[in-house]
Design an enzyme around this catalytic site. Structure first.
Site, PDB file in Angstrom:
ATOM      1  N   ASP A 129       2.291   0.894   2.226  1.00 58.00           N
ATOM      2  CA  ASP A 129       2.773  -0.110   3.186  1.00 58.00           C
ATOM      3  C   ASP A 129       4.273  -0.337   3.078  1.00 58.00           C
ATOM      4  OD1 ASP A 129       0.069  -0.491   3.935  1.00 58.00           O
ATOM      5  OD2 ASP A 129      -0.191  -1.759   2.173  1.00 58.00           O
ATOM      6  N   LYS A 151       6.491   3.580   5.969  1.00 60.45           N
ATOM      7  CA  LYS A 151       6.733   5.029   6.119  1.00 60.45           C
ATOM      8  C   LYS A 151       6.598   5.466   7.570  1.00 60.45           C
ATOM      9  CE  LYS A 151       3.504   6.010   3.074  1.00 60.45           C
ATOM     10  NZ  LYS A 151       3.239   4.652   2.569  1.00 60.45           N
ATOM     11  N   GLY A 209      -2.637   3.542   6.935  1.00 56.87           N
ATOM     12  CA  GLY A 209      -2.433   2.812   8.187  1.00 56.87           C
ATOM     13  C   GLY A 209      -0.950   2.829   8.481  1.00 56.87           C
ATOM     14  N   HIS A 210      -0.529   3.701   9.386  1.00 58.00           N
ATOM     15  CA  HIS A 210       0.897   3.816   9.695  1.00 58.00           C
ATOM     16  C   HIS A 210       1.159   3.227  11.074  1.00 58.00           C
ATOM     17  CE1 HIS A 210       1.298   7.391   6.678  1.00 58.00           C
ATOM     18  NE2 HIS A 210       1.158   6.218   6.104  1.00 58.00           N
ATOM     19  N   GLN A 267      -0.182   6.304   1.455  1.00 58.09           N
ATOM     20  CA  GLN A 267      -0.233   5.388   0.299  1.00 58.09           C
ATOM     21  C   GLN A 267       1.133   5.414  -0.419  1.00 58.09           C
ATOM     22  OE1 GLN A 267      -3.240   7.765   0.342  1.00 58.09           O
ATOM     23  NE2 GLN A 267      -3.760   6.324   1.934  1.00 58.09           N
TER      24      GLN A 267
HETATM   25  P1  IMP Z   1      -9.085   3.817  -1.317  1.00 58.72           P
HETATM   26  O1  IMP Z   1      -7.940   4.755  -1.087  1.00 58.72           O
HETATM   27  O2  IMP Z   1      -9.693   3.298  -0.050  1.00 58.72           O
HETATM   28  O3  IMP Z   1     -10.094   4.380  -2.271  1.00 58.72           O
HETATM   29  O4  IMP Z   1      -8.511   2.509  -2.043  1.00 58.72           O
HETATM   30  C1  IMP Z   1      -7.980   2.544  -3.380  1.00 58.72           C
HETATM   31  C2  IMP Z   1      -6.797   1.592  -3.507  1.00 58.72           C
HETATM   32  O5  IMP Z   1      -5.700   2.072  -2.725  1.00 58.72           O
HETATM   33  C3  IMP Z   1      -7.064   0.176  -2.990  1.00 58.72           C
HETATM   34  O6  IMP Z   1      -6.304  -0.733  -3.780  1.00 58.72           O
HETATM   35  C4  IMP Z   1      -6.496   0.188  -1.582  1.00 58.72           C
HETATM   36  O7  IMP Z   1      -6.116  -1.089  -1.129  1.00 58.72           O
HETATM   37  C5  IMP Z   1      -5.284   1.085  -1.781  1.00 58.72           C
HETATM   38  N1  IMP Z   1      -4.869   1.802  -0.570  1.00 58.72           N
HETATM   39  C6  IMP Z   1      -5.435   2.890  -0.021  1.00 58.72           C
HETATM   40  N2  IMP Z   1      -4.770   3.285   1.069  1.00 58.72           N
HETATM   41  C7  IMP Z   1      -3.735   2.449   1.203  1.00 58.72           C
HETATM   42  C8  IMP Z   1      -2.634   2.376   2.121  1.00 58.72           C
HETATM   43  O8  IMP Z   1      -2.470   3.189   3.024  1.00 58.72           O
HETATM   44  N3  IMP Z   1      -1.760   1.352   1.919  1.00 58.72           N
HETATM   45  C9  IMP Z   1      -1.888   0.473   0.888  1.00 58.72           C
HETATM   46  N4  IMP Z   1      -2.867   0.519  -0.001  1.00 58.72           N
HETATM   47  C10 IMP Z   1      -3.790   1.497   0.150  1.00 58.72           C
END
Ligand code: IMP
Length: 428
Positions: free
Chosen positions: A13, A16, A40-41, A224
């Protein structure tokens, strides 16, 4: 022409999407190399806003070819939905979308398992996005994944059945057996996926090689952020893929010699979604203020993000691990109006100060940030065309940041719109 990698330097977040969209002005390709629909972009174009989860942020620019490479885990239903949503807004994408046959499929039972595993660890939940990412990557390394290539296989439906039987058996050993039928993809849906997606499947690595040889400009787009990396991050509170720059090479199938630029995106303060250590987190007034001022709610889940001050030790580690050659600073405008801005420049651990995070991720829980107060600035109306137009405090913030990390700043974003950005060069 060599390729450029864009990585998040915090916990995701960082903004990007906007930076990639800006850089995509000069690019002919943008490629996602890891993760899936957990990303989520947000990309803003004039008064329109686009939320992308699987498609690269360059998708909004009509002249850019978009790649989904083999390091990804792809939920076909979500992908088709995203493609159709763009098309319904007049942006044709199918003719310029290339998907690797070697990427893994995310199936409904992965999503179910993600939720069930989270609910089984109430005291130690990761706080996942619930998109099935962890279970899909587990299947990949467990050599059980169904790859996109199965959509081209005349026996694909049989392979789907076997993969689902095995996956669903694994989760129904516990509870939830009565829901198992919901998690099966029907033959009709499989055929619909095959019809829609088969024409888009190809060898992304080979096409990228050809594009680079032709002098095209390729952006490899990280999702991420560094501290969610499955190796480098705050394990186990991480995502299930590697998010640092090196992962771009393994995730698309290009060697490191093909890369010459790594852009690290850093938000002017820090946020985190989900659980895990966060040394500069602010739980009271300042955290609320940052959340409201920065509109810090998740694009994928809508969850309020945890908020805190800029953390330079974490940023130093991110720049080291990804070989960041330049920084893009986002959301600097959010800090306007704060008289002084605390920034963590070191950590105190067992009475000793260190400018780098401790080597054990568990120890990050126990560090005490050492803050400096950097001067704030009053809100000022734009437009800001060049760095000299920014308030003095903002310029000082940027200069101190570049110097503290030892990496030049080349882009500054001071608002969500495309126009609210400045290309510059602030040397450390
Ligand atoms: P997962 O990727 O859904 O397995 O989540 C694992 C961790 O990564 C959690 O803390 C999510 O909130 C975080 N996370 C996954 N994708 C994103 C992203 O695009 N932005 C921020 N946090 C993310």
């Amino acid at each position: 022409m060599p390729a450029t990698i864009i990585v998040g330097t915090q916990w995701g977040d960082e903004g990007k999407g906007k930076i990639i969209d800006l850089l995509a002005r000069e690019a002919t390709w943008t490629v996602r190399y890891q993760g899936g629909a957990n990303a989520g972009h947000t990309v803003k174009r004039a008064d329109e806003s686009f939320s992308l989860h699987l498609l690269p942020s360059g998708a909004v620019r009509q002249n850019v070819t978009c790649g989904l490479a083999w390091g990804m885990v792809i939920d076909p239903e979500q992908l088709m939905k995203e493609v159709m949503a763009l098309e319904s807004r007049g942006i044709s994408i199918r003719s310029r979308l290339k998907i690797s046959t070697r990427a893994s499929l995310v199936l409904p039972h992965h999503v179910a398992r993600d939720g069930m595993e989270e609910s089984r660890r109430p005291d130690a939940a990761i706080g996942t996005t619930g998109r099935g990412i962890g279970p899909a990557y587990e299947d990949r390394v467990g050599r059980r994944s169904l790859l996109m290539a199965a959509l081209l296989d005349p026996n694909g439906e049989e392979r789907l059945k076997q993969a689902q039987d095995a996956g669903i058996r694994r989760i129904t050993q516990g509870t939830g057996g009565d829901r198992a039928m919901e998690w099966y993809v029907t033959p009709k849906d499989w055929q619909r996926w095959a019809e829609f997606l088969s024409p888009l499947l190809c060898d992304v690595s080979r096409e990228l090689d050809a594009a680079l040889r032709d002098g095209e400009h390729v952006l490899l787009e990280g999702a991420q952020g560094t501290h969610l990396d499955v190796y480098a991050g705050t394990y186990p509170f991480v995502t299930s893929s590697s998010t640092i720059a090196g992962s771009a090479c393994t995730g698309v199938g290009l060697g490191p010699s093909r890369i010459n630029r790594v852009v690290g995106v850093v938000k002017a303060y820090t946020t985190r979604v989900g659980n895990g250590p966060f040394p500069t987190e602010e739980l009271e007034e300042a955290g609320e203020w940052l959340r409201a001022s920065g509109k810090e709610f998740g694009t994928t889940t809508g969850r309020p993000r945890r908020c805190g001050w800029l953390d330079i030790p974490l940023l130093r580690a991110s720049c080291l691990w990804s070989g960041v050659s330049e920084l893009a600073v986002t959301k600097l405008d959010v800090l306007s109006g704060r008289p002084g801005i605390p920034v963590a420049v070191a950590y105190r651990v067992n009475g000793e100060e260190d400018t780098f995070p401790p080597h054990s991720p568990d120890s990050l829980q126990n560090v005490e940030p050492v803050y400096e107060e950097w001067p704030g600035w009053e809100p000022k109306e734009g437009p800001f065309k060049k760095i000299e137009d920014l308030p003095k405090g903002m310029r000082e913030y940027l200069q101190r940041l570049a110097t503290a990390v030892g990496v030049p700043i080349t882009t500054v974003s001071i608002g969500p719109e495309r126009a609210a950005s400045i290309r510059c060069r602030i040397e450390p």
